[in-house]
Design a protein around this motif. Structure first.
Motif, PDB file in Angstrom:
ATOM      1  N   ARG A 179       0.865  -1.178   0.000  1.00  0.00           N
ATOM      2  CA  ARG A 179       0.000   0.000   0.000  1.00  0.00           C
ATOM      3  C   ARG A 179       0.899   1.225   0.000  1.00  0.00           C
ATOM      4  NH1 ARG A 179      -3.069  -4.076  -0.322  1.00  0.00           N
ATOM      5  NH2 ARG A 179      -4.883  -4.374   1.008  1.00  0.00           N
ATOM      6  N   ARG A 233      -2.173  -1.439  -3.704  1.00  0.00           N
ATOM      7  CA  ARG A 233      -3.021  -0.254  -3.725  1.00  0.00           C
ATOM      8  C   ARG A 233      -2.133   0.988  -3.776  1.00  0.00           C
ATOM      9  NH1 ARG A 233      -5.914  -3.810  -4.541  1.00  0.00           N
ATOM     10  NH2 ARG A 233      -7.779  -4.499  -3.405  1.00  0.00           N
ATOM     11  N   THR A 263     -11.154  13.432  -9.243  1.00  0.00           N
ATOM     12  CA  THR A 263     -10.243  12.329  -9.552  1.00  0.00           C
ATOM     13  C   THR A 263      -9.852  12.388 -11.018  1.00  0.00           C
ATOM     14  OG1 THR A 263     -11.161  10.874  -7.857  1.00  0.00           O
ATOM     15  CG2 THR A 263     -10.010   9.823  -9.687  1.00  0.00           C
ATOM     16  N   HIS A 286      -7.306  14.215  -6.669  1.00  0.00           N
ATOM     17  CA  HIS A 286      -6.993  12.810  -6.370  1.00  0.00           C
ATOM     18  C   HIS A 286      -6.530  12.189  -7.685  1.00  0.00           C
ATOM     19  CE1 HIS A 286      -8.773   8.583  -6.012  1.00  0.00           C
ATOM     20  NE2 HIS A 286      -7.908   8.606  -5.015  1.00  0.00           N
ATOM     21  N   THR A 301      -7.466   2.947  -5.631  1.00  0.00           N
ATOM     22  CA  THR A 301      -7.791   3.500  -4.315  1.00  0.00           C
ATOM     23  C   THR A 301      -8.909   2.666  -3.710  1.00  0.00           C
ATOM     24  OG1 THR A 301      -7.112   5.785  -4.766  1.00  0.00           O
ATOM     25  CG2 THR A 301      -8.791   5.468  -3.088  1.00  0.00           C
ATOM     26  N   GLU A 302      -8.713   2.213  -2.480  1.00  0.00           N
ATOM     27  CA  GLU A 302      -9.734   1.417  -1.806  1.00  0.00           C
ATOM     28  C   GLU A 302     -10.129   2.089  -0.496  1.00  0.00           C
ATOM     29  OE1 GLU A 302     -10.811  -3.204  -1.014  1.00  0.00           O
ATOM     30  OE2 GLU A 302      -8.710  -2.648  -0.793  1.00  0.00           O
ATOM     31  N   ILE A 324      -4.590   9.257  -9.558  1.00  0.00           N
ATOM     32  CA  ILE A 324      -4.108   7.881  -9.426  1.00  0.00           C
ATOM     33  C   ILE A 324      -3.845   7.338 -10.821  1.00  0.00           C
ATOM     34  CG2 ILE A 324      -5.050   7.297  -7.173  1.00  0.00           C
ATOM     35  CD1 ILE A 324      -7.595   6.368  -8.510  1.00  0.00           C
ATOM     36  N   ILE A 366     -11.601   3.107  -8.161  1.00  0.00           N
ATOM     37  CA  ILE A 366     -11.992   3.323  -6.767  1.00  0.00           C
ATOM     38  C   ILE A 366     -12.956   2.225  -6.353  1.00  0.00           C
ATOM     39  CG2 ILE A 366     -13.114   4.888  -5.138  1.00  0.00           C
ATOM     40  CD1 ILE A 366     -12.353   7.194  -7.012  1.00  0.00           C
ATOM     41  N   ILE A 424      -3.578   4.023  -2.921  1.00  0.00           N
ATOM     42  CA  ILE A 424      -4.085   4.670  -1.710  1.00  0.00           C
ATOM     43  C   ILE A 424      -5.099   3.727  -1.076  1.00  0.00           C
ATOM     44  CG2 ILE A 424      -5.349   6.644  -0.765  1.00  0.00           C
ATOM     45  CD1 ILE A 424      -4.414   8.263  -3.204  1.00  0.00           C
TER      46      ILE A 424
END
Length: 240
Positions: free
Chosen positions: A70, A101, A141, A117, A128-129, A119, A153, A103
């Motif tokens: 992570r 992950r 995002t 955000h 992201t989880e 990613i 997500i 995040i």
């Protein structure tokens, strides 16, 4: 690399920093850049995590299996306002491990908001989880998630979560989902756009999916999700 104290009432600030971890040997990739456990009064600003190759990208497919690392973890009493977060796995540096992950927000109840955000390019089963958490907002995002169209997500067993505004090169892969909601309550999603990457929308992908008690409903990627609600998101619980 950085782990904070677990402090619900703390007022920590962390800003303007880039973490780079070497992933030349992905089977040894265990380093989380940041483990944040400071509560709603904290601020995190302009944090970036990028993978780094000292000796070139992994060439051995067995090595590329990697670990379930992570990169940025928010847990314990973690919360606060997060501005301009940038988590990029990077082309040629991508582990094939589905459990990694970029995040993860896990088992937190302190108000937490992402303003910006980003990613990118991760090959896991989501980037992201949000799991077992409450009082989370994600605004704006952006992604370039790569040719596989991997999920972005996932919201699991959580309550009072809002995700607003998602776009970029966010084309879903076959059977893949942009935002997935699983057994969660009081969730709202707004302006979730599938996006394209030069090849058009993918009719075999999904922009939003919800699973409740094993039953799943989904919106295919040929559409955008302007508004999704399960229960009622309570914004009064948040810090602004």
């Amino acid at each position: 690399m950085i782990e904070t104290e677990d402090s619900r009432d703390g007022a920590a600030y962390l800003g303007n920093i880039m973490f780079r971890t070497d992933i030349s040997e992905l089977e040894h990739d265990y380093v989380s850049s940041l483990h944040w456990r400071v509560g709603a009064n904290s601020i995190v600003k302009s944090i970036r995590w990028h993978a780094l190759n000292w000796v070139g990208p992994p060439s051995d497919e067995a090595n590329r299996i990697g670990t379930d690392v992570r990169a940025i973890r928010i847990g314990g009493s973690g919360g606060g306002r997060w501005y301009l977060i940038d988590a990029i796995r990077g082309y040629g540096t991508r582990s094939l491990n589905p459990g990694q992950r970029l995040i993860v927000v896990e088992n937190t109840v302190e108000p937490l908001t992402f303003y910006g955000h980003d990613i990118e390019t991760c090959l896991s089963d989501c980037m992201t989880e949000i799991r077992g958490a409450r009082n989370v907002r994600v605004f704006a995002t952006k992604t370039e998630r790569g040719a596989g169209g991997y999920p972005l997500i996932r919201i699991v067993d959580s309550d009072n979560v809002f995700v607003g505004g998602l776009g970029g090169h966010a084309r879903s892969g076959d059977g893949k989902i942009t935002v997935e909601v699983v057994d969660s309550t009081n969730v709202a999603l707004a302006m979730i756009c599938g996006g394209v990457d030069g090849r058009g929308y993918n009719p075999k992908g999904f922009v939003v999916s919800e699973t409740v008690g094993g039953a799943t409903a989904a919106i295919d990627q040929m559409k955008s999700c302007l508004l999704y609600r399960r229960g009622a998101f309570d914004d009064s619980a948040m810090r602004h």
